[in-house]
Design a protein around this motif. Structure first.
Motif, PDB file in Angstrom:
ATOM      1  N   ILE A   1      -6.718  -1.894  -7.627  1.00  0.00           N
ATOM      2  CA  ILE A   1      -5.992  -2.067  -6.365  1.00  0.00           C
ATOM      3  C   ILE A   1      -4.533  -1.625  -6.449  1.00  0.00           C
ATOM      4  O   ILE A   1      -4.007  -1.051  -5.515  1.00  0.00           O
ATOM      5  N   ARG A   2      -3.876  -1.922  -7.549  1.00  0.00           N
ATOM      6  CA  ARG A   2      -2.483  -1.481  -7.753  1.00  0.00           C
ATOM      7  C   ARG A   2      -2.378  -0.824  -9.115  1.00  0.00           C
ATOM      8  O   ARG A   2      -3.196  -1.071  -9.998  1.00  0.00           O
TER       9      ARG A   2
ATOM     10  N   PHE B   1      -3.297   2.541   2.569  1.00  0.00           N
ATOM     11  CA  PHE B   1      -2.790   2.266   1.213  1.00  0.00           C
ATOM     12  C   PHE B   1      -3.901   1.921   0.222  1.00  0.00           C
ATOM     13  O   PHE B   1      -3.648   1.803  -0.970  1.00  0.00           O
TER      14      PHE B   1
ATOM     15  N   GLN C   1     -15.477  -7.851   1.168  1.00  0.00           N
ATOM     16  CA  GLN C   1     -14.178  -7.194   1.348  1.00  0.00           C
ATOM     17  C   GLN C   1     -13.714  -7.384   2.788  1.00  0.00           C
ATOM     18  O   GLN C   1     -12.518  -7.476   3.053  1.00  0.00           O
TER      19      GLN C   1
ATOM     20  N   THR D   1     -12.717 -12.108   2.075  1.00  0.00           N
ATOM     21  CA  THR D   1     -11.501 -12.004   2.852  1.00  0.00           C
ATOM     22  C   THR D   1     -11.822 -11.488   4.248  1.00  0.00           C
ATOM     23  O   THR D   1     -12.684 -10.626   4.376  1.00  0.00           O
TER      24      THR D   1
ATOM     25  N   PRO E   1      -5.320 -11.704   5.952  1.00  0.00           N
ATOM     26  CA  PRO E   1      -4.195 -10.812   5.640  1.00  0.00           C
ATOM     27  C   PRO E   1      -3.724 -10.019   6.849  1.00  0.00           C
ATOM     28  O   PRO E   1      -4.530  -9.609   7.684  1.00  0.00           O
TER      29      PRO E   1
ATOM     30  N   GLN F   1      -0.521  -7.980   6.239  1.00  0.00           N
ATOM     31  CA  GLN F   1       0.212  -6.933   5.486  1.00  0.00           C
ATOM     32  C   GLN F   1       1.635  -6.708   5.954  1.00  0.00           C
ATOM     33  O   GLN F   1       2.540  -6.524   5.142  1.00  0.00           O
TER      34      GLN F   1
ATOM     35  N   ASP G   1      -1.847 -11.990   3.129  1.00  0.00           N
ATOM     36  CA  ASP G   1      -1.390 -11.006   2.136  1.00  0.00           C
ATOM     37  C   ASP G   1      -0.326 -10.134   2.796  1.00  0.00           C
ATOM     38  O   ASP G   1      -0.477  -9.777   3.972  1.00  0.00           O
TER      39      ASP G   1
ATOM     40  N   ILE H   1       2.306  -6.618   2.069  1.00  0.00           N
ATOM     41  CA  ILE H   1       2.770  -5.494   1.250  1.00  0.00           C
ATOM     42  C   ILE H   1       4.191  -5.176   1.696  1.00  0.00           C
ATOM     43  O   ILE H   1       4.429  -4.996   2.904  1.00  0.00           O
TER      44      ILE H   1
ATOM     45  N   PHE I   1       2.841  -8.332  -2.349  1.00  0.00           N
ATOM     46  CA  PHE I   1       2.810  -7.266  -3.336  1.00  0.00           C
ATOM     47  C   PHE I   1       3.785  -6.168  -2.965  1.00  0.00           C
ATOM     48  O   PHE I   1       3.994  -5.902  -1.781  1.00  0.00           O
ATOM     49  N   LYS I   2       4.342  -5.545  -3.994  1.00  0.00           N
ATOM     50  CA  LYS I   2       5.117  -4.344  -3.763  1.00  0.00           C
ATOM     51  C   LYS I   2       4.123  -3.204  -3.605  1.00  0.00           C
ATOM     52  O   LYS I   2       3.164  -3.118  -4.382  1.00  0.00           O
ATOM     53  N   TYR I   3       4.339  -2.381  -2.592  1.00  0.00           N
ATOM     54  CA  TYR I   3       3.442  -1.257  -2.362  1.00  0.00           C
ATOM     55  C   TYR I   3       3.286  -0.418  -3.632  1.00  0.00           C
ATOM     56  O   TYR I   3       4.261  -0.105  -4.303  1.00  0.00           O
ATOM     57  N   SER I   4       2.055  -0.064  -3.911  1.00  0.00           N
ATOM     58  CA  SER I   4       1.759   0.773  -5.069  1.00  0.00           C
ATOM     59  C   SER I   4       0.962   1.976  -4.562  1.00  0.00           C
ATOM     60  O   SER I   4      -0.084   1.813  -3.922  1.00  0.00           O
TER      61      SER I   4
ATOM     62  N   ARG J   1      -1.590   4.708  -4.448  1.00  0.00           N
ATOM     63  CA  ARG J   1      -2.869   4.849  -5.126  1.00  0.00           C
ATOM     64  C   ARG J   1      -3.440   6.246  -4.934  1.00  0.00           C
ATOM     65  O   ARG J   1      -3.490   6.738  -3.794  1.00  0.00           O
TER      66      ARG J   1
HETATM   67  N1  SAH Z   1     -10.145  -6.681   1.928  1.00  0.00           N
HETATM   68  C1  SAH Z   1      -8.981  -7.402   1.965  1.00  0.00           C
HETATM   69  C2  SAH Z   1      -8.078  -7.277   0.773  1.00  0.00           C
HETATM   70  C3  SAH Z   1      -8.207  -6.173  -0.187  1.00  0.00           C
HETATM   71  S1  SAH Z   1      -7.069  -6.008  -1.461  1.00  0.00           S
HETATM   72  C4  SAH Z   1      -8.235  -7.091   3.238  1.00  0.00           C
HETATM   73  O1  SAH Z   1      -8.643  -6.320   4.037  1.00  0.00           O
HETATM   74  O2  SAH Z   1      -7.184  -7.624   3.442  1.00  0.00           O
HETATM   75  C5  SAH Z   1      -6.090  -7.445  -1.506  1.00  0.00           C
HETATM   76  C6  SAH Z   1      -4.692  -7.206  -1.126  1.00  0.00           C
HETATM   77  O3  SAH Z   1      -4.052  -6.319  -2.011  1.00  0.00           O
HETATM   78  C7  SAH Z   1      -4.482  -6.588   0.234  1.00  0.00           C
HETATM   79  O4  SAH Z   1      -4.605  -7.518   1.262  1.00  0.00           O
HETATM   80  C8  SAH Z   1      -3.108  -6.016   0.119  1.00  0.00           C
HETATM   81  O5  SAH Z   1      -2.136  -6.967   0.473  1.00  0.00           O
HETATM   82  C9  SAH Z   1      -2.978  -5.708  -1.351  1.00  0.00           C
HETATM   83  N2  SAH Z   1      -3.020  -4.265  -1.599  1.00  0.00           N
HETATM   84  C10 SAH Z   1      -4.046  -3.412  -1.357  1.00  0.00           C
HETATM   85  N3  SAH Z   1      -3.703  -2.151  -1.671  1.00  0.00           N
HETATM   86  C11 SAH Z   1      -2.429  -2.203  -2.119  1.00  0.00           C
HETATM   87  C12 SAH Z   1      -1.494  -1.212  -2.572  1.00  0.00           C
HETATM   88  N4  SAH Z   1      -1.812   0.084  -2.606  1.00  0.00           N
HETATM   89  N5  SAH Z   1      -0.271  -1.635  -2.955  1.00  0.00           N
HETATM   90  C13 SAH Z   1       0.074  -2.940  -2.905  1.00  0.00           C
HETATM   91  N6  SAH Z   1      -0.759  -3.896  -2.474  1.00  0.00           N
HETATM   92  C14 SAH Z   1      -2.001  -3.539  -2.081  1.00  0.00           C
END
Ligand code: SAH
Ligand code: SF4
Ligand code: F3S
Length: 440
Positions: free
Chosen positions: A52-53, A165, A203, A239, A266, A268, A306, A308, A337-340, A342
């Motif tokens: 995920i990150r 993301f 998911q 989730t 979530p 975001q 959640d 970002i 979370f800090k954006y990562s 991908r």
């Molecule tokens: N299916 C869930 C969550 C999936 S991942 C949903 O739809 O919300 C869990 C969490 O990781 C996400 O809610 C998001 O806040 C975080 N996340 C996902 N991709 C990310 C990224 N590229 N950078 C940082 N945080 C991320």
């Protein structure tokens, strides 16, 4: 008879990986593997990974590096990489880490026994298929020996939402719901083993649409049927996506006593501009109105989320909007979370926010969340809650469990694991509450 082979599994990432690890252990159990908590004792080490990150993915490589001396000391040791890094990187893992024997993705791990046999014969294999057949049809029935009073149960897997993301649609594949009857059978089996609380996993679990006796069932319908299973006392799900929070599910929260008053939803970001760039397909206001509706059905609902920060293009004003949204919702719990960036996701093409800016925003946001979490926890003092006792605590005569609102609660009691005790919350520590059992 020969010694059983020992299996060590390390699980990274989300709850679905926790569930998958159990199923992998069961699948290999049918091949004579028993699990061990000690990597040094193992004949096979499996890393069930998360993509995920960037940090999560890189951790896998450093952990593999740390297995090198073990493999040198014990050349027969087999090392496998499962999960979302396996899916995303496939063969590349073997190139980068020659000590790895097998690589298996989240939709093909029912083939793990054959892959383990090949590995024992010195043959490496990579399987990152999204096979036609359903892995759940090929996994052994869940065994009897057990267990804890809580369990995860995957009901839906994969994602078609493609948030800009996120890697999950690529690593887990398209959204698929398991047939309702299979889910009910698995749930009944878990309850027979002593499970009292089931968390339904997906998911996008609230997009559940599994085949039922009379057409496709929604998550609400599934929850209502599960609520009729004797011995199952608590139901949770995670989730959820805001756009799939259907009226029948909201209604179930008001009507089904077994459906717990805690919802991870979530969002975001609180900025409409950023939500649009993230392809979340709803506005901040729609999210806030949704939460009003949920709280109208279930006034004590504990909300979780959640966030970002530092998504490409996020300005101070966008970030302020997120802070405003958090203040408006008042979360009981939230992850940030800090954006990562991908690989392969659309957002990864965009110019990132400066790291210092993102770090500062994360700190500011986490301070607000922490204060809300603390306030929510302290507000429990004096209230009556139900606590599912999960294990013995550190002090003599102490048990630890979870309240309806998912707070950890310590209590002095003779009641056994698996009991649900009514208690009054008497005090709040930083990460848990203390309760006193009420006489029945
Ligand atoms: N299916 C869930 C969550 C999936 S991942 C949903 O739809 O919300 C869990 C969490 O990781 C996400 O809610 C998001 O806040 C975080 N996340 C996902 N991709 C990310 C990224 N590229 N950078 C940082 N945080 C991320
Ligand atoms: Fe990722 Fe978005 Fe799907 Fe959640 S809804 S898994 S964040 S793409
Ligand atoms: Fe991680 Fe895959 Fe779960 S990327 S969060 S283990 S779905």
């Amino acid at each position: 008879m020969s010694e059983p082979k020992k299996l060590f599994i390390k699980t990274y990432g989300c709850q679905m990986n926790v569930y998958d690890s159990e199923r992998m252990a069961e699948a290999l159990g049918a091949e004579g593997y028993v699990t061990t908590e000690v990597a040094e004792d193992a004949d096979m080490v499996l890393l069930n990974t998360c993509h995920i990150r960037e940090k999560a993915a890189e951790k896998v490589y450093s952990d593999l590096g740390r297995l090198r001396p073990l493999k040198l000391a014990k050349p027969d040791l087999k090392i496998g990489v499962a999960g979302c890094v396996a899916q995303a990187e496939g063969e590349e893992i073997l190139r980068r880490m020659p000590l790895v024997d097998l690589v298996v993705g989240p939709q093909s791990y029912h083939r793990l026994p054959a892959m383990a046999k090949a590995a024992e014969k010195g043959r490496k294999s990579v399987d990152t298929d999204f096979p036609q057949e359903d892995k759940f049809d090929h996994l052994p029935d869940r065994p009897r020996a057990n267990v804890r009073p809580t369990a995860f149960l995957t009901v839906q897997e994969g994602c078609d939402k493609f948030c800009a993301f996120c890697v999950v649609p690529y690593t887990r594949g398209a959204e698929v719901s398991r047939p309702a009857e299979r889910v009910l059978a698995e749930a009944r089996g878990l309850v027979e083993k002593g499970v009292r609380e089931i968390t339904l996993l997906g998911q996008n679990v609230n997009a559940y649409h599994g085949a039922g006796r009379d057409g496709d069932w929604t998550l609400a319908r599934l929850v209502r049927e599960l609520a009729r299973v004797d011995g199952l006392e608590r139901i949770r799900y995670t989730t959820s996506h805001p756009n799939d929070m259907a009226d029948d599910l909201i209604a179930a929260h008001g009507e089904e006593a077994k459906l717990m008053p805690y919802l991870h939803l979530p969002v975001q970001s609180g900025s409409d501009r950023i939500l649009k760039a993230m392809a979340r397909k709803h506005t901040a206001d729609q999210y806030l109105r949704l939460i009003e509706k949920i709280r109208a059905a279930r006034p004590d609902m504990m909300m979780s989320g959640d966030f970002i920060v530092g998504f490409p293009g996020e300005t101070d004003a966008d970030f302020d909007a997120t802070m405003d949204l958090i203040r408006a919702v008042n979360y009981g719990m939230a992850y940030s979370f800090k954006y990562s960036a991908r690989p392969g996701t659309p957002a990864a093409e965009k110019t990132p926010v400066a790291a210092e800016v993102a770090d500062a925003r994360l700190q500011t946001l986490q301070a607000l969340i922490t204060s809300q979490q603390r306030a929510a926890q302290e507000a429990m003092v004096g209230r009556e809650v139900s606590v599912l006792l999960e294990k013995a605590g550190r002090l003599p005569g102490q048990m630890v469990g979870k309240s309806d609102y998912l707070h950890a609660v310590h209590v002095q009691t003779d009641l056994p694991v698996g009991e649900i005790a009514r208690m009054r919350i008497v005090s709040s520590a930083p990460n848990s509450l203390a309760g006193a059992v009420l006489d029945a």
